[in-house]
Design a protein around this motif. Structure first.
Motif, PDB file in Angstrom:
ATOM      1  N   TYR A  11      -4.564  -7.366   0.579  1.00 47.78           N
ATOM      2  CA  TYR A  11      -4.923  -6.053   1.264  1.00 47.78           C
ATOM      3  C   TYR A  11      -3.936  -5.496   2.042  1.00 47.78           C
ATOM      4  N   ALA A  12      -3.156  -6.466   2.698  1.00 45.42           N
ATOM      5  CA  ALA A  12      -2.004  -5.818   3.638  1.00 45.42           C
ATOM      6  C   ALA A  12      -0.858  -5.403   2.527  1.00 45.42           C
ATOM      7  N   GLU A  13      -0.636  -5.952   1.432  1.00 46.67           N
ATOM      8  CA  GLU A  13       0.302  -5.524   0.460  1.00 46.67           C
ATOM      9  C   GLU A  13      -0.047  -4.160  -0.204  1.00 46.67           C
ATOM     10  N   LEU A  14      -1.454  -4.266  -0.559  1.00 52.04           N
ATOM     11  CA  LEU A  14      -1.721  -2.635  -1.004  1.00 52.04           C
ATOM     12  C   LEU A  14      -1.614  -1.634   0.054  1.00 52.04           C
ATOM     13  N   VAL A  15      -2.050  -1.927   1.145  1.00 50.17           N
ATOM     14  CA  VAL A  15      -1.860  -0.809   2.421  1.00 50.17           C
ATOM     15  C   VAL A  15      -0.362  -0.692   2.801  1.00 50.17           C
ATOM     16  N   ALA A  16       0.457  -1.722   2.538  1.00 51.90           N
ATOM     17  CA  ALA A  16       2.027  -1.365   3.079  1.00 51.90           C
ATOM     18  C   ALA A  16       2.415  -0.423   1.812  1.00 51.90           C
ATOM     19  N   ALA A  17       2.056  -0.648   0.835  1.00 57.83           N
ATOM     20  CA  ALA A  17       2.365  -0.036  -0.766  1.00 57.83           C
ATOM     21  C   ALA A  17       1.940   1.494  -0.617  1.00 57.83           C
TER      22      ALA A  17
ATOM     23  N   VAL B 240      -1.277   2.527  -1.616  1.00 53.29           N
ATOM     24  CA  VAL B 240      -2.402   2.520  -2.560  1.00 53.29           C
ATOM     25  C   VAL B 240      -3.681   2.148  -2.040  1.00 53.29           C
ATOM     26  N   ALA B 241      -3.777   1.628  -0.733  1.00 56.14           N
ATOM     27  CA  ALA B 241      -4.887   1.547  -0.081  1.00 56.14           C
ATOM     28  C   ALA B 241      -4.580   1.874   1.330  1.00 56.14           C
ATOM     29  N   THR B 242      -5.654   2.066   2.082  1.00 54.08           N
ATOM     30  CA  THR B 242      -5.619   2.463   3.754  1.00 54.08           C
ATOM     31  C   THR B 242      -6.883   1.934   4.529  1.00 54.08           C
ATOM     32  N   LYS B 243      -6.830   1.644   5.740  1.00 50.62           N
ATOM     33  CA  LYS B 243      -7.807   1.205   6.368  1.00 50.62           C
ATOM     34  C   LYS B 243      -8.061   2.094   7.486  1.00 50.62           C
ATOM     35  N   GLU B 244      -9.527   2.368   7.613  1.00 48.15           N
ATOM     36  CA  GLU B 244     -10.032   3.426   8.719  1.00 48.15           C
ATOM     37  C   GLU B 244     -10.950   2.519   9.333  1.00 48.15           C
ATOM     38  N   GLY B 245     -10.537   2.051  10.642  1.00 49.57           N
ATOM     39  CA  GLY B 245     -11.415   1.387  11.326  1.00 49.57           C
ATOM     40  C   GLY B 245     -11.972   0.109  10.645  1.00 49.57           C
ATOM     41  N   GLU B 246     -13.145  -0.199  10.269  1.00 48.92           N
ATOM     42  CA  GLU B 246     -13.775  -1.361   9.608  1.00 48.92           C
ATOM     43  C   GLU B 246     -13.682  -1.131   8.025  1.00 48.92           C
TER      44      GLU B 246
END
Length: 309
Positions: A287-293, A295-301
């Motif tokens: 998950y952390a790698e997807l966010v860093a790239a 291609v994914a993002t986190k919004e709160g929960e």
């Protein structure tokens, strides 16, 4: 390549990453569609087909292979066009007839595919008429062991499915299961080199003009995976995660993590390639790698796609 450069009566629907491209042949006596996209996009698939055909029926549906993004719309098309003839590669014909969702990969990968039937199989070495031309059927193992591609020698046009993209090829899933599928990818790339197409219609992405450099890039990618199978495995699990994320669009991180943990293919890959990392830690790293790239993002929960494709 501009759509206007395609032969008369041939329509290529370039879809987002969740659905494979669709190729519709609307000239001649029989209308033909190659691949049907993912099930959550079936309304759009029907709309695209109906916009071209109007009141004409769709006569034939052909699948290059049976991954869910290529055949997920089959059931909807069969319901819309009751006389539709469906042709699939022969390798998984018994599993489709019995509807073995595990053997067809849908259960292990956590993907959806409504049950569909078929009428005939596509035999490599045979010819099939799409519109006004006869296309050759070629076996193209690698990404999927039973995949086929189609080649029209007069225009030198290739429908390559996931055997060749403009920037590579599809994840080599059998290799993740212990089969020597990288060698099959190499054989398929050799086949494409012999066919020497002019125009390639890939399973994903835009239509492109073939060059030796594109094939060389695919071979370099293959060589990097052969040299580092763990790199390929990490790439594969990220592809599966992003695919599901594009399907759900937005989900609680805990729920998405639970889906990952309970989807058999992830544990199978972890045990084979990342055994030393506990499942929860491994998923967190991905998950952390997807966010860093991006291609994914986190919004709160919540987790959601970081881009639109």
């Amino acid at each position: 390549m501009a759509a206007s450069s395609l032969p008369s009566g041939m329509h290529v629907f370039e879809r987002g990453w969740l659905s494979a491209n669709n190729i519709l042949f609307a000239d001649g006596d029989q209308t033909v569609l190659v691949d049907s996209g993912y099930c959550t996009h079936c309304a759009q698939t029907l709309s695209l087909v109906e916009a071209v055909l109007g009141n004409r029926p769709l006569d034939t549906l052909v699948n290059t292979h049976l991954h869910s993004d290529h055949c997920g719309g089959n059931a909807a098309l069969q319901a819309r066009y009751p006389a539709l003839q469906t042709l699939i590669p022969p390798g998984h014909a018994p599993q489709v007839a019995q509807w073995d969702a595990a053997a067809l990969s849908y259960l292990p990968t956590g993907q959806r595919c409504p049950r569909f039937g078929f009428d005939q199989t596509l035999q490599p070495g045979a010819k099939i008429r799409f519109g006004a031309a006869e296309w050759q059927v070629h076996a193209a193992a690698g990404h999927d062991p039973h995949s086929v591609i189609f080649f029209e020698p007069e225009t030198r046009m290739l429908i390559s499915a996931d055997a060749l993209w403009e920037n590579g090829f599809g994840v080599v899933f059998p290799e993740l299961e212990g089969s020597d599928a990288f060698a099959e990818v190499a054989k398929t790339l050799d086949l494409i080199e012999r066919l020497n197409p002019e125009t390639v219609i890939p399973g994903h992405g835009r239509v492109f003009i073939y060059t030796p450099e594109i094939l060389a890039k695919a071979r370099q990618r293959l060589d990097s995976f052969i040299a580092n199978p763990v790199k390929h495995a990490r790439h594969a699990v990220k592809v599966l995660l992003v695919f599901k994320l594009l399907e759900v669009q937005r989900q609680l991180i805990d729920e998405f993590t639970q889906w990952t943990v309970t989807t058999p293919y992830f544990e199978q890959i972890r045990v084979r390639f990342f055994r030393e990392v506990p499942m929860a830690v491994w998923v967190g790293q991905l998950y952390a790698e997807l966010v860093a790239a991006g291609v994914a993002t986190k919004e709160g929960e919540y987790i959601l796609p970081g881009f639109a494709r």
